[in-house]
Design a protein around this motif. Structure first.
Motif, PDB file in Angstrom:
ATOM      1  N   THR A  32      25.177  83.669 -72.900  1.00 49.32           N
ATOM      2  CA  THR A  32      23.728  83.340 -73.489  1.00 49.32           C
ATOM      3  C   THR A  32      24.102  81.830 -73.556  1.00 49.32           C
ATOM      4  O   THR A  32      25.045  81.244 -74.297  1.00 49.32           O
ATOM      5  N   ALA A  33      22.957  81.123 -73.391  1.00 45.60           N
ATOM      6  CA  ALA A  33      22.918  79.734 -73.430  1.00 45.60           C
ATOM      7  C   ALA A  33      21.555  79.473 -72.738  1.00 45.60           C
ATOM      8  O   ALA A  33      20.815  79.815 -72.321  1.00 45.60           O
ATOM      9  N   VAL A  34      21.457  77.959 -73.312  1.00 43.05           N
ATOM     10  CA  VAL A  34      20.291  77.277 -72.507  1.00 43.05           C
ATOM     11  C   VAL A  34      20.877  76.736 -71.158  1.00 43.05           C
ATOM     12  O   VAL A  34      21.896  75.973 -71.410  1.00 43.05           O
ATOM     13  N   TYR A  35      20.162  76.864 -70.075  1.00 43.05           N
ATOM     14  CA  TYR A  35      20.836  76.488 -68.779  1.00 43.05           C
ATOM     15  C   TYR A  35      20.230  75.316 -68.278  1.00 43.05           C
ATOM     16  O   TYR A  35      18.584  75.505 -68.239  1.00 43.05           O
ATOM     17  N   TYR A  36      20.631  74.116 -67.808  1.00 47.18           N
ATOM     18  CA  TYR A  36      20.033  72.905 -67.393  1.00 47.18           C
ATOM     19  C   TYR A  36      20.554  72.649 -65.899  1.00 47.18           C
ATOM     20  O   TYR A  36      21.389  72.898 -65.634  1.00 47.18           O
ATOM     21  N   CYS A  37      19.197  72.086 -65.396  1.00 48.78           N
ATOM     22  CA  CYS A  37      19.584  71.890 -63.811  1.00 48.78           C
ATOM     23  C   CYS A  37      19.756  70.437 -64.105  1.00 48.78           C
ATOM     24  O   CYS A  37      19.062  69.614 -64.844  1.00 48.78           O
ATOM     25  N   ALA A  38      20.529  69.795 -63.290  1.00 49.11           N
ATOM     26  CA  ALA A  38      20.718  68.247 -62.882  1.00 49.11           C
ATOM     27  C   ALA A  38      20.891  67.908 -61.604  1.00 49.11           C
ATOM     28  O   ALA A  38      21.497  68.395 -60.827  1.00 49.11           O
ATOM     29  N   ALA A  39      20.664  66.584 -61.568  1.00 44.10           N
ATOM     30  CA  ALA A  39      20.826  66.054 -60.149  1.00 44.10           C
ATOM     31  C   ALA A  39      21.489  64.544 -60.406  1.00 44.10           C
ATOM     32  O   ALA A  39      21.161  63.804 -61.322  1.00 44.10           O
ATOM     33  N   GLY A  40      22.639  63.975 -59.543  1.00 46.01           N
ATOM     34  CA  GLY A  40      23.154  63.097 -59.615  1.00 46.01           C
ATOM     35  C   GLY A  40      23.853  62.372 -58.401  1.00 46.01           C
ATOM     36  O   GLY A  40      23.529  63.285 -57.367  1.00 46.01           O
ATOM     37  N   ILE A  41      24.224  61.376 -58.425  1.00 44.08           N
ATOM     38  CA  ILE A  41      24.725  60.733 -57.298  1.00 44.08           C
ATOM     39  C   ILE A  41      26.592  61.086 -57.377  1.00 44.08           C
ATOM     40  O   ILE A  41      27.138  61.281 -56.352  1.00 44.08           O
ATOM     41  N   VAL A  42      26.934  60.799 -58.587  1.00 41.13           N
ATOM     42  CA  VAL A  42      28.396  60.938 -58.604  1.00 41.13           C
ATOM     43  C   VAL A  42      28.570  62.406 -58.681  1.00 41.13           C
ATOM     44  O   VAL A  42      29.587  62.813 -58.069  1.00 41.13           O
ATOM     45  N   GLY A  43      27.928  63.168 -59.551  1.00 40.05           N
ATOM     46  CA  GLY A  43      28.177  64.603 -59.642  1.00 40.05           C
ATOM     47  C   GLY A  43      29.216  64.963 -60.675  1.00 40.05           C
ATOM     48  O   GLY A  43      29.610  64.315 -61.445  1.00 40.05           O
ATOM     49  N   GLY A  44      30.120  65.747 -60.052  1.00 37.35           N
ATOM     50  CA  GLY A  44      31.440  66.194 -60.838  1.00 37.35           C
ATOM     51  C   GLY A  44      31.050  67.351 -61.884  1.00 37.35           C
ATOM     52  O   GLY A  44      29.952  67.854 -61.910  1.00 37.35           O
ATOM     53  N   ALA A  45      31.933  67.479 -62.622  1.00 36.43           N
ATOM     54  CA  ALA A  45      31.821  68.603 -63.859  1.00 36.43           C
ATOM     55  C   ALA A  45      31.543  68.103 -64.985  1.00 36.43           C
ATOM     56  O   ALA A  45      31.341  68.728 -66.140  1.00 36.43           O
ATOM     57  N   LEU A  46      31.486  66.671 -65.086  1.00 34.79           N
ATOM     58  CA  LEU A  46      31.009  66.162 -66.413  1.00 34.79           C
ATOM     59  C   LEU A  46      29.446  65.909 -66.317  1.00 34.79           C
ATOM     60  O   LEU A  46      28.847  65.261 -65.419  1.00 34.79           O
ATOM     61  N   ASP A  47      28.692  65.925 -67.603  1.00 35.19           N
ATOM     62  CA  ASP A  47      27.196  65.726 -67.222  1.00 35.19           C
ATOM     63  C   ASP A  47      27.087  64.257 -67.137  1.00 35.19           C
ATOM     64  O   ASP A  47      26.075  63.552 -66.773  1.00 35.19           O
ATOM     65  N   SER A  48      28.001  63.327 -67.479  1.00 30.18           N
ATOM     66  CA  SER A  48      27.761  61.944 -67.426  1.00 30.18           C
ATOM     67  C   SER A  48      27.641  61.451 -65.841  1.00 30.18           C
ATOM     68  O   SER A  48      27.307  60.523 -65.312  1.00 30.18           O
ATOM     69  N   GLY A  49      28.053  62.222 -64.999  1.00 33.68           N
ATOM     70  CA  GLY A  49      27.930  62.185 -63.482  1.00 33.68           C
ATOM     71  C   GLY A  49      26.312  62.500 -63.116  1.00 33.68           C
ATOM     72  O   GLY A  49      26.213  62.454 -61.941  1.00 33.68           O
ATOM     73  N   TYR A  50      25.543  63.015 -63.902  1.00 34.52           N
ATOM     74  CA  TYR A  50      24.162  63.237 -63.597  1.00 34.52           C
ATOM     75  C   TYR A  50      23.223  62.302 -64.141  1.00 34.52           C
ATOM     76  O   TYR A  50      23.316  62.240 -65.367  1.00 34.52           O
ATOM     77  N   VAL A  51      21.961  61.982 -63.587  1.00 31.24           N
ATOM     78  CA  VAL A  51      21.104  61.080 -63.996  1.00 31.24           C
ATOM     79  C   VAL A  51      19.977  61.873 -64.361  1.00 31.24           C
ATOM     80  O   VAL A  51      19.129  61.295 -65.357  1.00 31.24           O
ATOM     81  N   TYR A  52      19.488  62.994 -63.574  1.00 33.01           N
ATOM     82  CA  TYR A  52      18.307  63.626 -64.002  1.00 33.01           C
ATOM     83  C   TYR A  52      18.420  64.942 -64.566  1.00 33.01           C
ATOM     84  O   TYR A  52      19.204  65.681 -64.054  1.00 33.01           O
ATOM     85  N   TRP A  53      17.838  65.480 -65.509  1.00 33.21           N
ATOM     86  CA  TRP A  53      17.785  66.522 -66.211  1.00 33.21           C
ATOM     87  C   TRP A  53      16.744  67.416 -66.222  1.00 33.21           C
ATOM     88  O   TRP A  53      15.471  66.634 -66.512  1.00 33.21           O
ATOM     89  N   GLY A  54      16.655  68.615 -66.187  1.00 31.94           N
ATOM     90  CA  GLY A  54      15.392  69.749 -66.325  1.00 31.94           C
ATOM     91  C   GLY A  54      15.354  69.758 -67.901  1.00 31.94           C
ATOM     92  O   GLY A  54      16.272  69.363 -68.814  1.00 31.94           O
ATOM     93  N   GLN A  55      14.519  70.552 -68.290  1.00 32.92           N
ATOM     94  CA  GLN A  55      14.094  70.703 -69.692  1.00 32.92           C
ATOM     95  C   GLN A  55      14.972  71.773 -70.341  1.00 32.92           C
ATOM     96  O   GLN A  55      14.898  72.112 -71.547  1.00 32.92           O
ATOM     97  N   GLY A  56      15.488  72.696 -69.348  1.00 32.55           N
ATOM     98  CA  GLY A  56      16.426  73.817 -69.831  1.00 32.55           C
ATOM     99  C   GLY A  56      15.493  75.064 -69.737  1.00 32.55           C
ATOM    100  O   GLY A  56      14.560  75.201 -69.961  1.00 32.55           O
ATOM    101  N   ALA A  57      16.529  76.230 -69.468  1.00 40.27           N
ATOM    102  CA  ALA A  57      15.934  77.493 -69.507  1.00 40.27           C
ATOM    103  C   ALA A  57      16.799  78.445 -70.351  1.00 40.27           C
ATOM    104  O   ALA A  57      18.123  78.523 -70.130  1.00 40.27           O
TER     105      ALA A  57
END
Length: 121
Positions: A90-115
């Motif tokens: 159970t959680a809010v799930y976010y989609c993200a897009a990045g160039i660096v990627g990885g397992a840290l959210d700092s690697g992603y530039v664009y984020w969805g609003q969450g589901a």
């Protein structure tokens, strides 16, 4: 303008399945690292899965074997198939897009609003 729009969340009983979709506009999903993260109430946002440009896929240990990330290039959409769901998913799930990627959210530039995904016991 880049937009990531998640859909497919909802309420499901433990053991059930859901499929999340992330429709992208303003970028091409095959040229970015596409990731899914989740945030439970009172907790930090955690990595769930990512699909890198080569086609390789990576998962958090907590979802390995139950969740599958996939990519529809024609639809420019990324999916997260979630099976054998547990209350702790159970959680809010976010989609993200990045160039660096990885397992840290700092690697992603664009984020969805969450589901919101809620799994009842």
């Amino acid at each position: 303008q880049v937009q990531l729009v998640e859909s497919g969340g909802g309420l499901v009983q433990a053991g059930g399945s859901l499929r999340l979709s992330c429709a992208a506009s303003g970028l091409t999903v095959s040229t970015y690292v596409m990731g899914w993260f989740r945030q439970a109430p009172g907790k930090e946002r955690d990595f769930v899965a990512r699909f890198i440009r080569s086609g390789a896929r990576y998962y958090a240990d907590s979802v390995k074997g139950r969740f599958t990330i996939s990519r529809g290039n024609a639809e420019n959409t990324v999916y997260l198939q979630m099976n054998s769901l547990k209350p702790e998913d159970t959680a809010v799930y976010y989609c993200a897009a990045g160039i660096v990627g990885g397992a840290l959210d700092s690697g992603y530039v664009y984020w969805g609003q969450g589901a919101q995904v809620t799994v009842s016991a």
